[in-house]
Design an enzyme around this catalytic site. Structure first.
Site, PDB file in Angstrom:
ATOM      1  N   ASP A 100      -7.604   7.435   9.297  1.00 10.83           N
ATOM      2  CA  ASP A 100      -8.447   6.266   9.458  1.00 10.83           C
ATOM      3  C   ASP A 100      -9.122   5.444   9.981  1.00 10.83           C
ATOM      4  OD1 ASP A 100     -10.518   5.407   6.564  1.00 10.83           O
ATOM      5  OD2 ASP A 100      -8.735   4.340   6.363  1.00 10.83           O
TER       6      ASP A 100
ATOM      7  N   GLY B 160     -10.365   2.375   4.030  1.00 14.44           N
ATOM      8  CA  GLY B 160      -9.485   2.546   3.005  1.00 14.44           C
ATOM      9  C   GLY B 160      -9.785   1.424   1.744  1.00 14.44           C
TER      10      GLY B 160
ATOM     11  N   GLU C 268     -11.879   1.940  18.150  1.00 13.05           N
ATOM     12  CA  GLU C 268     -13.221   1.876  16.851  1.00 13.05           C
ATOM     13  C   GLU C 268     -13.813   1.411  16.969  1.00 13.05           C
ATOM     14  OE1 GLU C 268     -11.175   0.683  12.977  1.00 13.05           O
ATOM     15  OE2 GLU C 268      -9.421   1.799  13.090  1.00 13.05           O
TER      16      GLU C 268
ATOM     17  N   ILE D 132       1.256  -1.246   0.083  1.00 12.07           N
ATOM     18  CA  ILE D 132      -0.024  -0.016  -0.143  1.00 12.07           C
ATOM     19  C   ILE D 132       1.232   1.608  -0.040  1.00 12.07           C
ATOM     20  CG2 ILE D 132      -1.552   1.027   1.199  1.00 12.07           C
ATOM     21  CD1 ILE D 132      -2.755  -1.652   2.200  1.00 12.07           C
TER      22      ILE D 132
ATOM     23  N   ARG E  11      -3.086   1.677  10.888  1.00 10.49           N
ATOM     24  CA  ARG E  11      -3.305   0.890  12.614  1.00 10.49           C
ATOM     25  C   ARG E  11      -3.716   1.646  13.457  1.00 10.49           C
ATOM     26  NH1 ARG E  11      -5.954  -1.893   9.870  1.00 10.49           N
ATOM     27  NH2 ARG E  11      -6.324  -4.475   9.511  1.00 10.49           N
TER      28      ARG E  11
ATOM     29  N   HIS F 272     -12.677   4.193   9.024  1.00 19.53           N
ATOM     30  CA  HIS F 272     -12.061   2.694   8.604  1.00 19.53           C
ATOM     31  C   HIS F 272     -12.347   2.917   7.185  1.00 19.53           C
ATOM     32  CE1 HIS F 272      -9.283  -0.568   9.864  1.00 19.53           C
ATOM     33  NE2 HIS F 272      -9.058  -0.256   8.727  1.00 19.53           N
TER      34      HIS F 272
HETATM   35  P1  NDP Z   1       2.489  -4.671   3.641  1.00 23.02           P
HETATM   36  O1  NDP Z   1       3.254  -5.892   4.346  1.00 23.02           O
HETATM   37  O2  NDP Z   1       3.258  -5.373   2.044  1.00 23.02           O
HETATM   38  O3  NDP Z   1       3.410  -3.606   4.024  1.00 23.02           O
HETATM   39  C1  NDP Z   1       3.380  -3.435   5.553  1.00 23.02           C
HETATM   40  C2  NDP Z   1       4.879  -2.547   5.397  1.00 23.02           C
HETATM   41  O4  NDP Z   1       5.175  -1.845   7.122  1.00 23.02           O
HETATM   42  C3  NDP Z   1       6.196  -3.229   4.888  1.00 23.02           C
HETATM   43  O5  NDP Z   1       6.338  -2.332   4.063  1.00 23.02           O
HETATM   44  C4  NDP Z   1       7.419  -2.996   6.248  1.00 23.02           C
HETATM   45  O6  NDP Z   1       7.947  -3.041   5.721  1.00 23.02           O
HETATM   46  C5  NDP Z   1       6.325  -2.262   6.782  1.00 23.02           C
HETATM   47  N1  NDP Z   1       7.079  -2.122   8.205  1.00 23.02           N
HETATM   48  C6  NDP Z   1       6.477  -2.959   9.045  1.00 23.02           C
HETATM   49  N2  NDP Z   1       7.571  -3.781  10.486  1.00 23.02           N
HETATM   50  C7  NDP Z   1       8.536  -1.834  10.417  1.00 23.02           C
HETATM   51  C8  NDP Z   1       8.442  -0.812  10.848  1.00 23.02           C
HETATM   52  N3  NDP Z   1       9.148  -1.407  12.473  1.00 23.02           N
HETATM   53  N4  NDP Z   1       8.651  -0.008  10.753  1.00 23.02           N
HETATM   54  C9  NDP Z   1       8.681   1.018   9.381  1.00 23.02           C
HETATM   55  N5  NDP Z   1       8.041  -0.640   8.648  1.00 23.02           N
HETATM   56  C10 NDP Z   1       8.336  -1.394   9.009  1.00 23.02           C
HETATM   57  O7  NDP Z   1       1.357  -4.337   4.169  1.00 23.02           O
HETATM   58  P2  NDP Z   1      -0.041  -3.903   3.084  1.00 23.02           P
HETATM   59  O8  NDP Z   1       1.037  -2.315   2.739  1.00 23.02           O
HETATM   60  O9  NDP Z   1      -0.386  -4.736   1.978  1.00 23.02           O
HETATM   61  O10 NDP Z   1      -0.424  -3.531   4.129  1.00 23.02           O
HETATM   62  C11 NDP Z   1      -0.867  -2.120   4.874  1.00 23.02           C
HETATM   63  C12 NDP Z   1      -0.817  -2.206   6.844  1.00 23.02           C
HETATM   64  O11 NDP Z   1      -1.847  -1.278   5.960  1.00 23.02           O
HETATM   65  C13 NDP Z   1      -1.921  -3.324   7.043  1.00 23.02           C
HETATM   66  O12 NDP Z   1      -0.991  -4.385   7.517  1.00 23.02           O
HETATM   67  C14 NDP Z   1      -2.956  -2.806   7.434  1.00 23.02           C
HETATM   68  O13 NDP Z   1      -2.762  -2.310   9.395  1.00 23.02           O
HETATM   69  C15 NDP Z   1      -3.279  -1.747   6.747  1.00 23.02           C
HETATM   70  N6  NDP Z   1      -4.887  -1.304   6.118  1.00 23.02           N
HETATM   71  C16 NDP Z   1      -5.845  -0.525   6.307  1.00 23.02           C
HETATM   72  C17 NDP Z   1      -6.461  -0.148   5.549  1.00 23.02           C
HETATM   73  C18 NDP Z   1      -7.555   0.368   5.653  1.00 23.02           C
HETATM   74  O14 NDP Z   1      -8.961   0.497   5.232  1.00 23.02           O
HETATM   75  N7  NDP Z   1      -6.426   1.642   6.188  1.00 23.02           N
HETATM   76  C19 NDP Z   1      -6.728  -1.482   4.112  1.00 23.02           C
HETATM   77  C20 NDP Z   1      -5.785  -2.223   4.355  1.00 23.02           C
HETATM   78  C21 NDP Z   1      -4.755  -2.217   4.710  1.00 23.02           C
HETATM   79  P3  NDP Z   1       9.094  -4.252   5.039  1.00 23.02           P
HETATM   80  O15 NDP Z   1       8.552  -3.995   3.454  1.00 23.02           O
HETATM   81  O16 NDP Z   1      10.467  -3.168   5.171  1.00 23.02           O
HETATM   82  O17 NDP Z   1       9.317  -4.885   5.878  1.00 23.02           O
HETATM   83  C1  DGY Z   2      -7.199  -4.202   6.662  1.00 22.45           C
HETATM   84  O1  DGY Z   2      -7.423  -4.828   5.338  1.00 22.45           O
HETATM   85  O2  DGY Z   2      -6.569  -4.391   6.906  1.00 22.45           O
HETATM   86  C2  DGY Z   2      -7.793  -3.241   6.184  1.00 22.45           C
HETATM   87  O3  DGY Z   2      -7.441  -2.561   7.614  1.00 22.45           O
HETATM   88  C3  DGY Z   2      -9.279  -3.055   5.633  1.00 22.45           C
HETATM   89  O4  DGY Z   2     -10.046  -3.877   4.269  1.00 22.45           O
END
Ligand code: NDP
Ligand code: DGY
Length: 323
Positions: A264, A290, A269, A165, A240, A288
């Protein structure tokens, strides 16, 4: 079609898009019990509902811990969550019991990145405040000094957690004329300049949080971090709520330590309607949403159901979480 006796029990903790229910119902594999509501299932009903289940289809608002797994009992083979985030799952406990986990990465990346950009722009350009002024009569004339905000052109954007993302957000922001993109994370990325978190927050005009919630990222955005940001910084979190210390954020926003925040996700929540953050004009809070496009939610539900079926039959899941 198997006889009713052999059908595997699946418990679905909430109404989900029909695309997902159709996959389950047409599989001929399982007997589905549904918590037939749009509201979260009370804990006692969850514990009762999962009893004897072979599969659980859950949401990010269901805490799936040892108590739930014990309540399900020895039949349990698979937990499939309608989310990419899995911080609500007690992964260690689940792994110990040999239960597999399905989740929904990738399919919601575009929708979530798009919403993040919308939230960033709404916050930086003060859109909700403007809309409110139109309604309440505050719009008296075109005024040179009124409702000015911050633009992306020529700016530095810092992304905390350049995962699926985070990267999709960065790609969408670039065409707005962003000059520099910084990121901080655990691993190096070819797409952007990796830097320390301290440098990212001190040099960025926009700080966007898109990391996963882990013990390391819990409370990461706190007073110390906000104190290093520019006074003009716009902070956006779509990961989160628990990644942010909300009291520290409130202090940073109300004291003018940073310019504005768009969230968001919050803790808890829903955020209580009398929460101090909701009284601030420079804080834009969404519920929330997204991944909330019709099509994305439908695809998520379908993927989630297919993950569940694969878990029931012991075959390869479309998206299995590596435990
Ligand atoms: P990914 O696993 O692709 O990305 C998560 C990122 O978090 C990775 O790049 C990872 O880094 C990074 N990360 C983990 N630990 C740390 C740290 N200590 N410091 C900095 N960065 C860190 O997941 P997605 O991108 O698919 O999703 C990310 C998050 O978005 C989900 O876990 C969820 O909580 C949230 N989300 C929210 C939504 C909403 O509706 N608002 C919708 C969907 C998701 P590295 O690449 O270096 O390992
Ligand atoms: C997720 O998938 O983790 C989001 O927060 C909701 O889609």
């Amino acid at each position: 079609m198997q006889g009713t006796q052999q059908l595997l029990k699946v418990f679905v903790t909430r109404r989900i898009p029909q695309e997902g229910m159709r996959v389950l119902n047409q599989s001929g594999l399982c007997k589905v019990s549904l918590w037939d509501s749009d509201e979260p299932i009370p804990r006692t009903d969850l514990l009762q509902g999962v009893s004897g289940a072979h599969g659980i289809l859950c949401l990010l608002s269901d805490r799936i811990d040892a108590e739930v797994i014990n309540a399900a009992g020895p039949n349990l083979k698979v937990i499939s969550t309608l989310s990419v985030g899995f911080d609500h799952l007690a992964v260690g406990e689940i792994k110990k019991r040999g239960v597999r986990v399905g989740y929904t990465p990738d399919v919601l990346t575009d929708a979530t990145a798009e919403l993040t950009v919308a939230l960033l722009l709404a916050t930086a350009r003060r859109i909700p405040e403007g809309v409110e002024e139109v309604k309440n009569g505050g719009w008296s004339s075109w005024k040179p000094l009124w409702l000015c905000g911050y633009g992306l052109s020529g700016s530095t954007v810092g992304v905390i957690g350049l995962g699926r993302i985070g990267l999709a957000i960065a790609r969408r922001l670039k065409p707005f004329g962003v000059k520099r993109l910084l990121y901080s994370g655990r691993t190096s990325k070819p797409q952007a300049m990796g830097t320390s978190l301290d440098r990212l927050v001190s040099e960025s005009d926009f700080v966007v949080v898109s990391c996963s919630l882990t013990p390391e990222t819990q409370g990461l955005c706190d007073k110390a971090l906000f104190s290093k940001m520019k006074k003009t910084a716009v902070f956006v979190n779509t990961s989160r709520g628990a990644v942010v210390n909300q009291e520290d954020l409130h202090e940073a926003l109300s004291s003018g330590r940073i310019a504005a925040a768009g969230l968001d996700v919050t803790t808890p929540e829903p955020l209580p309607t009398d929460h101090p953050l909701l009284k601030l004009k420079n804080c834009v809070i969404l519920p929330h949403i997204g991944s909330a496009t019709y099509s994305t939610r439908g695809i998520m539900a379908e993927l989630c159901a297919n993950n569940l079926l694969a878990g029931l039959t012991g075959s390869a899941m479309p998206s299995e979480l590596a435990l």
